[in-house]
Enzyme design. Sequence first.
Site, PDB file in Angstrom:
ATOM      1  N   CYS A   9      15.227  27.219  28.477  1.00 21.45           N
ATOM      2  CA  CYS A   9      14.709  26.394  29.561  1.00 21.45           C
ATOM      3  C   CYS A   9      15.092  24.921  29.440  1.00 21.45           C
ATOM      4  CB  CYS A   9      13.191  26.521  29.620  1.00 21.45           C
ATOM      5  SG  CYS A   9      12.611  28.197  29.966  1.00 21.45           S
ATOM      6  N   ALA A  10      15.419  24.465  28.243  1.00 22.31           N
ATOM      7  CA  ALA A  10      15.763  23.054  28.032  1.00 22.31           C
ATOM      8  C   ALA A  10      17.203  22.735  28.427  1.00 22.31           C
ATOM      9  CB  ALA A  10      15.546  22.670  26.572  1.00 22.31           C
TER      10      ALA A  10
END
Length: 334
Positions: free
Chosen positions: A130-131
């Site tokens: 997700c980063a």
Amino acid sequence: MQTVLPDHRYEQEEITEAFSQLTAADGELLKRFHSATGVTGRNLALPLEDYPKLDSFERANEMYVEIALDLGERAIAGALERAGLPPEKVDHLVFCSTTGLATPSLDARLAKRAGLRADVKRVPVFGLGCAAGASGLSRLHDYLRGWPEQTALLVCVELCSLTIQRDDTSIANLVASGLFGDGAGAVVATGHGEGREVVATRSKLYPDTEHLMGWEVGGHGFRIVLDAGLPAFVESVLAGDIRTFLADYGLTPDQVGTWICHPGGPKVIDKIVANLALPPEALEVTWRSLREHGNLSSVSVLHVLQETRGRTGEPAVLLALGPGFSAELLLLHW
């Protein structure tokens, strides 16, 4: 900038019912977890009736490659059109994905399909989860500081639904099956020009937190690791790190006009709002993205960025969290 979603759109209730027929999980428990995500609908890589056919990691990965290339190509074309640039102007390509595997990496195939030059510099990135959308923007910024006259392109593609695990009845998998969606996003950036400007970036890696988020990889494919202690950990560290980041540039959270936050899930979003003492409407776009599309992993923060209308002349913060456990922070200026 352009985000692209698959054509197969379903209400959350339809997805819950379809998943309940694939798994041995208790149906009522599944409904409760899916409802708690706050997601009302998602776009999926495949029609719901095709998911039972994903009977192996090999088959799921084959579909990942095929669909990721299509969505990635569409995202690139849309981003370049919005930027008013032809494909041959791209000098540097960063490609991020954590939901499938391919060698040659998909960026090599996308470069040809999108009409990029044969000498484009490529950096494929796997594992940031997700980063990766935020991290990818930071790496574009780094590159363009050294080569300000060039053009860089970030492409993120995530097909979370293809990682479906039928035999995993863990709470983590039940939550994930109701939270994550599919999509692609592309961002064109230059060292000079108008639009949103990256002022500063920061990465934070937290030691001994690998258990909080990630994949357990095996013959079954990608099995989700999502620790119940994640929201509490975010509460304990993130607000302080954001305040420190802003203080280094003479700012406090109340001076930030716009917040672009990855929609990791209701509990994490609530912790961010509460610990930074943000007004309820500060993460309105983040909440809307979560409700309407679910968590698109690395693509989500790009979608939120695309949908955000910042206030001219005021600073903005973009943030995302991912495996590691890690945080990516960017200070922007509209």
